[in-house]
Scaffold this active site. Structure first.
Site, PDB file in Angstrom:
ATOM      1  N   ASP A   1       0.872  -1.166   0.000  1.00 53.31           N
ATOM      2  CA  ASP A   1       0.000   0.000   0.000  1.00 53.31           C
ATOM      3  C   ASP A   1       0.915   1.224   0.000  1.00 53.31           C
ATOM      4  OD1 ASP A   1      -2.060   1.794   0.049  1.00 53.31           O
ATOM      5  OD2 ASP A   1      -3.113   0.890   1.739  1.00 53.31           O
TER       6      ASP A   1
HETATM    7  C1  BGC Z   1      -4.917   3.369   0.099  1.00 45.13           C
HETATM    8  C2  BGC Z   1      -4.997   2.474  -1.115  1.00 45.13           C
HETATM    9  C3  BGC Z   1      -4.821   3.302  -2.359  1.00 45.13           C
HETATM   10  C4  BGC Z   1      -3.478   3.999  -2.283  1.00 45.13           C
HETATM   11  C5  BGC Z   1      -3.195   4.885  -3.469  1.00 45.13           C
HETATM   12  C6  BGC Z   1      -3.633   4.171   0.095  1.00 45.13           C
HETATM   13  O1  BGC Z   1      -3.637   5.100   1.114  1.00 45.13           O
HETATM   14  O2  BGC Z   1      -4.994   2.609   1.279  1.00 45.13           O
HETATM   15  O3  BGC Z   1      -6.220   1.799  -1.132  1.00 45.13           O
HETATM   16  O4  BGC Z   1      -4.913   2.503  -3.491  1.00 45.13           O
HETATM   17  O5  BGC Z   1      -3.452   4.823  -1.134  1.00 45.13           O
HETATM   18  O6  BGC Z   1      -3.982   6.018  -3.424  1.00 45.13           O
END
Ligand code: BGC
Length: 886
Positions: free
Chosen positions: A279
């Site tokens: 993530d």
């Molecule tokens: C989120 C993800 C997301 C990523 C990119 C993260 O903070 O948990 O689900 O895809 O950011 O924006």
């Protein structure tokens, strides 16, 4: 030496919610075509179609082995915010990722390229329609391609462990089977058109509070039978090309370096051969994360990989094989999505298609969930000419939740407009009450000096506003989230003047709000009104921002007031600079504005309701109350009882009151017994208003069923004693019993049960037949049940099959959903609902055997219209116990 998460300085990457972030990564504004932000020149590229040669896996392995160590480690971390690295001399293109589950946003977080906004995850799930989810995947593939991206960061399959989860709206359900099956259809649709799915967040990310540091303590059975289950089903049925790890720890170890979940289960037991990505900012070690199989770190960061990983190999702490394996997985995704297409990435573009609009509108009616309809108050009858539309959500676009699932939609349809568009009605409107969490954004009152709607951002190099501005950018929004869109070098130290003027519509003592990510000062007509240069109190949202501060200003209607926010990107609070080891990071600010209230909104609503034949009250939450980054604090409708008082007052004024609740998770409905009709309206994307009008007026018959239980009170929910944890640990103390599994075991009557949802017609269930009374390890048992439309309009019914294990060695939930089928019927028509069961339908995970087991004995199949409304039963037997791993 093992690196434990706690023994290291945290990665300076970001936590977009800001509550426990330790740092941030650089942002890279690559391209902002068609967005609400003015263009900066940028190179960009043509997107490749999908190619997927049969020997792609072997080819990727071979290619990985031919790269130098420097090239290999360079691939292990992203090139910028959204893209992997390319190595053109080796014929390796980059892939571009894009959020997210209900639309393909593109590279700009706020106000980027316009995109199709689909209903949120829980609204999609309420359709219980795998065919439609497949269509969603297909349309999202085209949308992703229009953003020149190759990888969609979706679907989100974390479960609704409790009703307060900030991202519940974004994920499907409290039930792992429903979640897994819907995810699999969505993924098949998406990948069938060559766009990679990224199923997320693996695993144990059921809350947002302290999401980067919280340790989810989960027993092995709930881990296997609930939280891993949707991933397991999706991997078996649809093989997503990418998996995203979660931010949290699972039983003491961060998800990106978790041996049991990544190595043993995902790669080992499930034989997963796709890519694992972190993530954003979710990598927590140099060595372990690579060794355990988190192949690529997103987004770019100097902290864990690149040179540091190379050094670890040279020092003998990290094996070349582990690096090569990760590289091969990255190259495999490149191969699957891009092949060897090295052509330049094309600019993002819009692709607003009529067929996507139609699909989104259809999804609306299929997902709208009729919770109650006493005396057939709904649909609104032709004779009911005078309609009072009331409520804080009636005249606003409540189209999605907040955070990475949000995007800049092609358009919005507001309930009030769509209701007014129905011919032959007299519609009045009153807001009834306010519900805002933060002061509404000032944007709609703002113009720049040159008369354009919005704000001018003058960026200076360095943090002291020196010289002349290097870049001037124009934005229409006053939510000035800048992380991914500062038009300067990613690592710049910058300062910025945000200039606009507010033109009041009324005269009065109006309120302005200001919050700032870095140091910030707000001047009104040249006078310093809010000094947040050295702020220390962090706000809840705003991605690392300060609290929101309010002040009043006397203004005259039509007389513009000049606003200048001076901000830079020094880290605040200053004390955080040491933890993140950076002095400068992100920047941004938010400017809100509200004119003085001079009306009695409640009285207006009551008067309107009295004068009408029927009152439609549209209440609920919005993207500020429900968002990535934080959880809800209460299940009650905001704010301070205002919406509940509104419903009660309108109901007393007019007994023909219909309540529509827009939220992505359950809310308390203290008036539910007395209101005759309730629709759960979810967040339904760009067609939210039209879809609602279709259902209110009976143009379409709603067929949504709840994918999550609505409890009567927050105290009834299974996580009540264990939410949101303490000292950075959250114990999943309810074990196997979340959602209906809990309410049934505890005999707590919910407000509305899992699977519940009414129709404008009625359905009569016949007698079930079963294809075999014995289930073998490789066999299937099919239960067929005739369902008749016994009412007078076309409708669709989702028939649900729950398994009850009569006797088992280990305790099991009373019933578990294991099959469903949605049948569409014209009045008088009868069709069979077909429910197919197999070994996965009866198995549970035996922690002694370390395997799934189907135990000898009788299994009842409970066929119903909801988990609490079982209409028929049948049963079959497993003659001899058997076990399996995947
Ligand atoms: C989120 C993800 C997301 C990523 C990119 C993260 O903070 O948990 O689900 O895809 O950011 O924006």
């Amino acid at each position: 030496m093992a690196e434990t998460p706690d023994s290291r300085v945290r990665d300076p990457v970001f936590d977009k919610n800001g509550e426990d972030s330790d740092g941030s990564s650089s942002a890279n504004s690559n391209n902002t075509p068609n967005s609400e932000i003015s263009q900066s020149d940028s190179p960009i590229s043509k997107n490749a179609g999908s190619r997927f040669p049969v020997d792609a896996r072997a080819k990727s392995r071979r290619l990985a082995a031919t790269l130098t160590l420097e090239e290999q480690v360079s691939l292990l971390v992203a090139a910028d915010f959204w893209r992997s690295k390319a190595i053109p001399e080796k014929g390796i293109p980059a892939f571009k990722t894009s959020d997210g589950p209900n639309g393909a946003r593109g590279a700009i977080f706020k106000a980027g390229t316009k995109a199709a906004l689909f209903p949120c995850g829980i609204s999609l799930a309420a359709t219980w329609n795998t065919k439609l989810l497949h269509d969603v995947g297909q349309h999202l593939a085209d949308e992703t391609r229009a953003r020149s991206a190759d990888v969609l960061l979706a679907p989100t399959v974390c479960l609704h462990r409790g009703p307060l989860g900030g991202r519940n709206f974004e994920s499907f359900s409290e039930d792992p089977y429903l979640t897994g099956k819907l995810a699999a259809s969505y993924i098949k649709g998406l990948q069938g058109k060559g766009i990679a799915a990224t199923i997320k967040h693996f695993v144990g990310n059921e809350q947002e509070t302290h999401r980067m540091k919280i340790d989810s303590i989960i027993g092995e059975r709930p881990l296997r039978e609930l939280y891993l289950k949707p991933f397991e089903i999706a991997i078996r049925d649809s093989n997503p090309w990418a998996v995203m790890t979660s931010y949290n720890l699972i039983n003491g170890v961060h998800a990106d370096m978790h041996n049991q979940t990544l190595q043993k289960i995902l790669r080992g037991e499930w034989g997963y051969d796709g890519l694992v990505m972190s993530d954003w900012g979710g990598v927590n070690s140099i060595v372990e994360s690579i060794v355990e199989g988190c192949d690529i770190e997103m987004p770019t960061s100097p902290n864990w990989r690149g040179e540091k990983a190379r050094q670890a190999v040279l020092d003998g702490r990290l094996s070349k094989e582990a690096v090569e394996k990760a590289v091969a997985n990255i190259l495999y995704l490149v191969e699957r999505t891009k092949g060897s297409d090295m052509s330049a990435e094309l600019p993002e573009r819009e692709d607003d298609r009529p067929e996507t609009r139609k699909l989104i509108r259809d999804l609306g009616a299929e997902g709208l969930t009729l919770l109650k309809n006493e005396g057939n108050v709904l649909p609104i009858k032709p004779a009911q000419k005078k309609i009072a539309v009331i409520g804080p959500n009636a005249n606003r676009a409540i189209a999605g939740g907040g955070g990475s699932a949000s995007l800049n939609p092609y358009y919005n349809t507001l309930p009030l407009d769509s209701i007014k568009a129905v011919p032959g009605r007299e519609v009045t409107y009153s807001v009834g009450c306010h519900t805002y969490k933060w002061l509404p954004l000032a944007a709609e009152y703002c113009t720049t000096a040159s008369g354009e709607a919005g704000v001018s951002l003058e960026f200076y190099i360095g943090d002291k506003f020196e010289g002349s501005p290097k870049v001037i950018q124009h934005r229409t929004n006053t939510d000035l989230f800048l992380w991914d869109s500062v038009p300067l070098e990613a690592t710049s130290v910058w300062s910025c003047h945000c200039k606009t003027q507010i033109t009041p519509r009324t005269s009065g003592r109006h309120t302005i709000s200001f919050s700032s990510v870095g140091p910030g000062r707000l001047y009104v007509n040249g006078k310093l009104m809010m000094d947040l240069w050295d702020w220390t109190e962090q706000g809840e949202a705003m991605f690392d921002g300060s609290k929101d501060f309010l002040f009043d200003v006397d203004m005259k209607a039509g007389v513009p007031v000049e606003l200048v926010a001076k901000i830079n990107n020094e880290v605040r609070p200053a004390s955080r600079q040491k933890t993140v080891n950076l002095t400068h990071q992100n920047g941004g600010c938010r400017i809100g504005y509200k004119e003085e209230d001079k009306q009695d909104y409640l009285q207006e609503a009551v008067d309107a309701a009295k004068a009408a034949d029927v009152a439609v009250v549209i209440v609920g939450l919005d993207e500020e109350w429900e968002s990535e980054g934080y959880d809800r604090q209460t299940m009650d409708l905001p704010k301070d009882g205002s919406q509940d008082r509104l419903v009660e007052a309108v109901l007393s004024a007019n007994p023909k009151t219909i309540v529509v609740n827009q939220s992505g998770s359950p809310v308390t409905m203290p008036w539910a017994d007395r209101v005759p009709a309730i629709i759960q309206g979810w967040y339904q994307g760009q067609e939210a208003g039209n879809a609602l009008a279709d259902v209110l007026f009976g143009i379409k018959n709603p067929s949504g069923k709840l994918p999550t239980t609505f409890p009567k009170r927050l105290q009834d929910n299974p996580t009540y004693h264990n939410w949101p944890g303490e000292n950075m640990k959250v114990v999943y103390g309810e074990g196997l019993y979340i959602g209906y599994r809990h309410y049934e075991r505890m005999a707590i009557a919910p407000l509305f049960a899992f699977g519940h949802g009414l129709s404008y017609t009625t359905f009569t269930y016949g007698k079930p037949s079963i294809s075999s009374t014995v289930l073998s390890s490789s066999g299937k048992v099919t239960v067929t049940i005739p369902v008749m439309n016994s009412g007078s309009v076309i409708g669709a019914e989702t028939v649900q099959a729950y398994i009850h294990d009569e006797k088992s060695r280990l305790p099991r939930p009373e019933k578990e959903l294991q099959a469903f089928d949605k049948v569409r019927l014209v009045p008088g028509e009868t069709k069979d609902a077909v429910l197919v069961l197999d070994k996965f339908s009866v198995g549970y995970y035996d922690t002694d055997l370390k395997a799934w087991i189907a135990e000898v004995g009788v299994f009842e199949v409970l066929v119903g219209a909801s988990s609490a409304d079982i209409r028929a039963k049948t049963s079959f037997e497993v003659k001899e116990s058997f076990t399996w791993i995947f």
